[in-house]
Design a protein around this motif. Structure first.
Motif, PDB file in Angstrom:
ATOM      1  N   PHE A 214       0.835  -1.197   0.000  1.00 36.55           N
ATOM      2  CA  PHE A 214       0.000   0.000   0.000  1.00 36.55           C
ATOM      3  C   PHE A 214       0.874   1.253   0.000  1.00 36.55           C
ATOM      4  O   PHE A 214       0.625   2.203  -0.753  1.00 36.55           O
ATOM      5  N   TYR A 215       1.908   1.248   0.825  1.00 39.29           N
ATOM      6  CA  TYR A 215       2.793   2.416   0.935  1.00 39.29           C
ATOM      7  C   TYR A 215       3.501   2.683  -0.382  1.00 39.29           C
ATOM      8  O   TYR A 215       3.532   3.827  -0.875  1.00 39.29           O
ATOM      9  N   PHE A 216       4.091   1.650  -0.968  1.00 37.20           N
ATOM     10  CA  PHE A 216       4.831   1.821  -2.212  1.00 37.20           C
ATOM     11  C   PHE A 216       3.927   2.298  -3.351  1.00 37.20           C
ATOM     12  O   PHE A 216       4.348   3.058  -4.217  1.00 37.20           O
ATOM     13  N   GLU A 217       2.679   1.863  -3.342  1.00 42.17           N
ATOM     14  CA  GLU A 217       1.762   2.237  -4.418  1.00 42.17           C
ATOM     15  C   GLU A 217       1.345   3.698  -4.344  1.00 42.17           C
ATOM     16  O   GLU A 217       1.167   4.350  -5.385  1.00 42.17           O
ATOM     17  N   TYR A 218       1.208   4.241  -3.122  1.00 42.40           N
ATOM     18  CA  TYR A 218       0.615   5.573  -2.983  1.00 42.40           C
ATOM     19  C   TYR A 218       1.578   6.661  -2.492  1.00 42.40           C
ATOM     20  O   TYR A 218       1.154   7.789  -2.250  1.00 42.40           O
ATOM     21  N   CYS A 219       2.867   6.359  -2.365  1.00 40.82           N
ATOM     22  CA  CYS A 219       3.813   7.363  -1.858  1.00 40.82           C
ATOM     23  C   CYS A 219       4.332   8.296  -2.950  1.00 40.82           C
ATOM     24  O   CYS A 219       5.152   9.171  -2.677  1.00 40.82           O
ATOM     25  N   ASP A 220       3.870   8.094  -4.187  1.00 39.04           N
ATOM     26  CA  ASP A 220       4.244   8.946  -5.313  1.00 39.04           C
ATOM     27  C   ASP A 220       5.751   8.925  -5.577  1.00 39.04           C
ATOM     28  O   ASP A 220       6.384   9.955  -5.810  1.00 39.04           O
ATOM     29  N   ASP A 221       6.316   7.701  -5.539  1.00 34.19           N
ATOM     30  CA  ASP A 221       7.742   7.508  -5.835  1.00 34.19           C
ATOM     31  C   ASP A 221       7.838   6.343  -6.810  1.00 34.19           C
ATOM     32  O   ASP A 221       7.600   5.192  -6.428  1.00 34.19           O
ATOM     33  N   ALA A 222       8.202   6.644  -8.061  1.00 36.01           N
ATOM     34  CA  ALA A 222       8.212   5.611  -9.100  1.00 36.01           C
ATOM     35  C   ALA A 222       9.184   4.481  -8.772  1.00 36.01           C
ATOM     36  O   ALA A 222       8.910   3.309  -9.046  1.00 36.01           O
ATOM     37  N   ASP A 223      10.321   4.816  -8.162  1.00 38.74           N
ATOM     38  CA  ASP A 223      11.296   3.785  -7.831  1.00 38.74           C
ATOM     39  C   ASP A 223      10.746   2.819  -6.778  1.00 38.74           C
ATOM     40  O   ASP A 223      10.858   1.597  -6.911  1.00 38.74           O
ATOM     41  N   LEU A 224      10.128   3.354  -5.747  1.00 37.93           N
ATOM     42  CA  LEU A 224       9.552   2.499  -4.707  1.00 37.93           C
ATOM     43  C   LEU A 224       8.345   1.728  -5.234  1.00 37.93           C
ATOM     44  O   LEU A 224       8.116   0.574  -4.845  1.00 37.93           O
ATOM     45  N   ALA A 225       7.588   2.338  -6.140  1.00 34.98           N
ATOM     46  CA  ALA A 225       6.410   1.678  -6.688  1.00 34.98           C
ATOM     47  C   ALA A 225       6.763   0.427  -7.475  1.00 34.98           C
ATOM     48  O   ALA A 225       5.940  -0.485  -7.618  1.00 34.98           O
ATOM     49  N   ASN A 226       7.990   0.375  -7.995  1.00 30.46           N
ATOM     50  CA  ASN A 226       8.418  -0.782  -8.792  1.00 30.46           C
ATOM     51  C   ASN A 226       8.981  -1.924  -7.944  1.00 30.46           C
ATOM     52  O   ASN A 226       9.351  -2.966  -8.481  1.00 30.46           O
ATOM     53  N   ILE A 227       9.055  -1.734  -6.638  1.00 33.97           N
ATOM     54  CA  ILE A 227       9.601  -2.788  -5.769  1.00 33.97           C
ATOM     55  C   ILE A 227       8.629  -3.959  -5.683  1.00 33.97           C
ATOM     56  O   ILE A 227       7.422  -3.772  -5.465  1.00 33.97           O
ATOM     57  N   ASN A 228       9.152  -5.154  -5.854  1.00 32.43           N
ATOM     58  CA  ASN A 228       8.363  -6.373  -5.631  1.00 32.43           C
ATOM     59  C   ASN A 228       8.523  -6.754  -4.159  1.00 32.43           C
ATOM     60  O   ASN A 228       9.604  -7.178  -3.741  1.00 32.43           O
ATOM     61  N   VAL A 229       7.465  -6.572  -3.410  1.00 40.28           N
ATOM     62  CA  VAL A 229       7.532  -6.816  -1.964  1.00 40.28           C
ATOM     63  C   VAL A 229       7.988  -8.241  -1.657  1.00 40.28           C
ATOM     64  O   VAL A 229       8.716  -8.475  -0.680  1.00 40.28           O
ATOM     65  N   GLU A 230       7.579  -9.171  -2.492  1.00 42.60           N
ATOM     66  CA  GLU A 230       7.927 -10.576  -2.256  1.00 42.60           C
ATOM     67  C   GLU A 230       9.429 -10.830  -2.394  1.00 42.60           C
ATOM     68  O   GLU A 230       9.940 -11.833  -1.885  1.00 42.60           O
ATOM     69  N   GLN A 231      10.133  -9.949  -3.090  1.00 44.73           N
ATOM     70  CA  GLN A 231      11.559 -10.167  -3.337  1.00 44.73           C
ATOM     71  C   GLN A 231      12.465  -9.377  -2.407  1.00 44.73           C
ATOM     72  O   GLN A 231      13.694  -9.505  -2.483  1.00 44.73           O
ATOM     73  N   LEU A 232      11.897  -8.598  -1.522  1.00 42.15           N
ATOM     74  CA  LEU A 232      12.721  -7.866  -0.555  1.00 42.15           C
ATOM     75  C   LEU A 232      13.389  -8.855   0.407  1.00 42.15           C
ATOM     76  O   LEU A 232      12.731  -9.783   0.897  1.00 42.15           O
ATOM     77  N   PRO A 233      14.667  -8.662   0.700  1.00 44.26           N
ATOM     78  CA  PRO A 233      15.335  -9.570   1.648  1.00 44.26           C
ATOM     79  C   PRO A 233      14.797  -9.394   3.063  1.00 44.26           C
ATOM     80  O   PRO A 233      14.767  -8.279   3.585  1.00 44.26           O
ATOM     81  N   VAL A 234      14.359 -10.486   3.650  1.00 39.42           N
ATOM     82  CA  VAL A 234      13.827 -10.470   5.011  1.00 39.42           C
ATOM     83  C   VAL A 234      14.935 -10.848   5.976  1.00 39.42           C
ATOM     84  O   VAL A 234      15.559 -11.906   5.838  1.00 39.42           O
ATOM     85  N   ILE A 235      15.183  -9.985   6.959  1.00 38.85           N
ATOM     86  CA  ILE A 235      16.260 -10.272   7.909  1.00 38.85           C
ATOM     87  C   ILE A 235      15.745 -10.599   9.308  1.00 38.85           C
ATOM     88  O   ILE A 235      16.514 -11.038  10.162  1.00 38.85           O
ATOM     89  N   SER A 236      14.428 -10.397   9.527  1.00 43.49           N
ATOM     90  CA  SER A 236      13.867 -10.770  10.827  1.00 43.49           C
ATOM     91  C   SER A 236      12.349 -10.765  10.735  1.00 43.49           C
ATOM     92  O   SER A 236      11.769 -10.061   9.894  1.00 43.49           O
ATOM     93  N   TYR A 237      11.724 -11.562  11.603  1.00 47.10           N
ATOM     94  CA  TYR A 237      10.262 -11.604  11.693  1.00 47.10           C
ATOM     95  C   TYR A 237       9.867 -11.580  13.163  1.00 47.10           C
ATOM     96  O   TYR A 237      10.500 -12.242  14.002  1.00 47.10           O
ATOM     97  N   ILE A 238       8.828 -10.819  13.468  1.00 50.60           N
ATOM     98  CA  ILE A 238       8.310 -10.777  14.831  1.00 50.60           C
ATOM     99  C   ILE A 238       6.800 -10.528  14.766  1.00 50.60           C
ATOM    100  O   ILE A 238       6.343  -9.706  13.980  1.00 50.60           O
ATOM    101  N   ASN A 239       6.041 -11.273  15.568  1.00 49.32           N
ATOM    102  CA  ASN A 239       4.586 -11.053  15.588  1.00 49.32           C
ATOM    103  C   ASN A 239       4.122 -10.368  16.862  1.00 49.32           C
ATOM    104  O   ASN A 239       2.929 -10.254  17.099  1.00 49.32           O
ATOM    105  N   GLN A 240       5.064  -9.910  17.673  1.00 51.51           N
ATOM    106  CA  GLN A 240       4.736  -9.138  18.874  1.00 51.51           C
ATOM    107  C   GLN A 240       4.865  -7.656  18.538  1.00 51.51           C
ATOM    108  O   GLN A 240       5.962  -7.159  18.292  1.00 51.51           O
ATOM    109  N   LEU A 241       3.739  -6.964  18.512  1.00 51.32           N
ATOM    110  CA  LEU A 241       3.719  -5.598  18.014  1.00 51.32           C
ATOM    111  C   LEU A 241       4.692  -4.692  18.752  1.00 51.32           C
ATOM    112  O   LEU A 241       5.372  -3.867  18.142  1.00 51.32           O
ATOM    113  N   ASN A 242       4.760  -4.829  20.062  1.00 52.84           N
ATOM    114  CA  ASN A 242       5.613  -3.911  20.830  1.00 52.84           C
ATOM    115  C   ASN A 242       7.105  -4.187  20.642  1.00 52.84           C
ATOM    116  O   ASN A 242       7.948  -3.464  21.180  1.00 52.84           O
TER     117      ASN A 242
END
Length: 297
Positions: free
Chosen positions: A199-227
């Motif tokens: 959602f952010y990449f689509e509406y931030c009005d930045d063509a470079d960010l809009a072309n990012i494939n979210v699925e291909q971003l390198p993930v370095i950590s995951y956490i499901n605890q919001l705080n």
């Protein structure tokens, strides 16, 4: 099952003691009253009254049926009383929302519970799809979502908008943020991260960010605890996207960089319930508390 209309006629007859007066009270004819009593006796297989000229005496079996008729009448009265009881400050309230909204709303809703001891708040933190599924299944009564995927099933009311923030470590302050920077930084994922990022990449009005494939971003950590989501970012590890209210509530803003986009990105917040579902008055109290809390965003 004994016919409830016949039972009521019999109960009235015993209490009035006269066929004609019973007929008048029930807006029936006297033969109609007699017919009801006869049919009830046939259903019970026992004589319920012993007729003597124009009077009658109740039999022992009749006394048992009369007691039962009284119980049925009392249960019906109690049911109708319960159905009509709709206290705006009493009862359980089952609510679903994102974890970020739960941080904001739960304390405000607990203030209502503190004021009104009869209110019981049950909040489920979950992503959009689960909230809508829980509404459909009936395990929650209202939900707060950022997207309503099947409006034919739900009634939605837009309550406002909430900004989304792209959050990076402090060392990125003042730097131009593009796809290469984010790939090098690495993503901190959480249950709503892909939705927020897309959602952010689509509406931030930045063509470079809009072309990012979210699925291909390198993930370095995951956490499901919001705080805990911003803890690694504050320590210089990775980036993520969260609602502004969440970023501010976690108290780490001095250790973070919040990217300033070309266009600020907002998500609509919808209060949803199952379509054609009438909710108790207590949800009006809860809805107002939610609206008041969202005005602080």
């Amino acid at each position: 099952m004994l016919n409830p209309t016949w039972l009521n006629t019999f109960k009235t007859l015993i209490e009035v003691g006269h066929f004609t007066q019973t007929a008048e009270k029930l807006f029936m004819t006297q033969p109609g009253v007699s017919q009801h009593i006869k049919k009830l006796e046939q259903s019970c297989g026992k004589a319920l009254i012993k007729r003597e000229n124009k009077s009658f005496e109740i039999t022992e079996q009749g006394k048992l049926v009369y007691d039962y008729a009284c119980q049925v009448a009392q249960q019906e009265e109690l049911l109708l009383e319960r159905l009509s009881f709709d206290d705006p400050y009493s009862g359980k309230c089952h609510i679903g929302c994102s974890g970020s909204l739960a941080l904001l709303l739960y304390p405000k809703l607990l203030e209502q519970q503190a004021k009104h001891a009869g209110l019981h708040i049950h909040m489920e933190a979950a992503p959009n799809y689960k909230i809508l599924n829980d509404l459909q299944q009936g395990s929650i009564d209202i939900g707060l979502v950022t997207e309503v995927v099947n409006p034919s099933l739900f009634q939605a009311t837009c309550l406002g908008k909430e900004p989304l923030c792209l959050v990076l470590p402090k060392r990125y302050e003042g730097m131009a943020i593009d796809a290469q920077v984010l790939e090098e930084c690495g993503l901190i994922t959480h249950p709503n991260s892909k939705h927020y990022l897309s959602f952010y990449f689509e509406y931030c009005d930045d063509a470079d960010l809009a072309n990012i494939n979210v699925e291909q971003l390198p993930v370095i950590s995951y956490i499901n605890q919001l705080n805990q989501i911003l803890v690694p970012v504050a320590q210089g590890i990775g980036f993520t996207v969260l609602p502004k209210s969440t970023v501010e509530s976690l108290g780490l803003t001095e250790q973070l960089t919040i990217h300033i986009p070309n266009a600020e990105v907002y998500e609509n917040l919808y209060l949803v319930k199952k379509k054609h579902r009438d909710l108790p008055s207590r949800y009006e109290t809860i809805q107002q508390a939610i609206i008041d809390a969202l005005e602080l965003i």
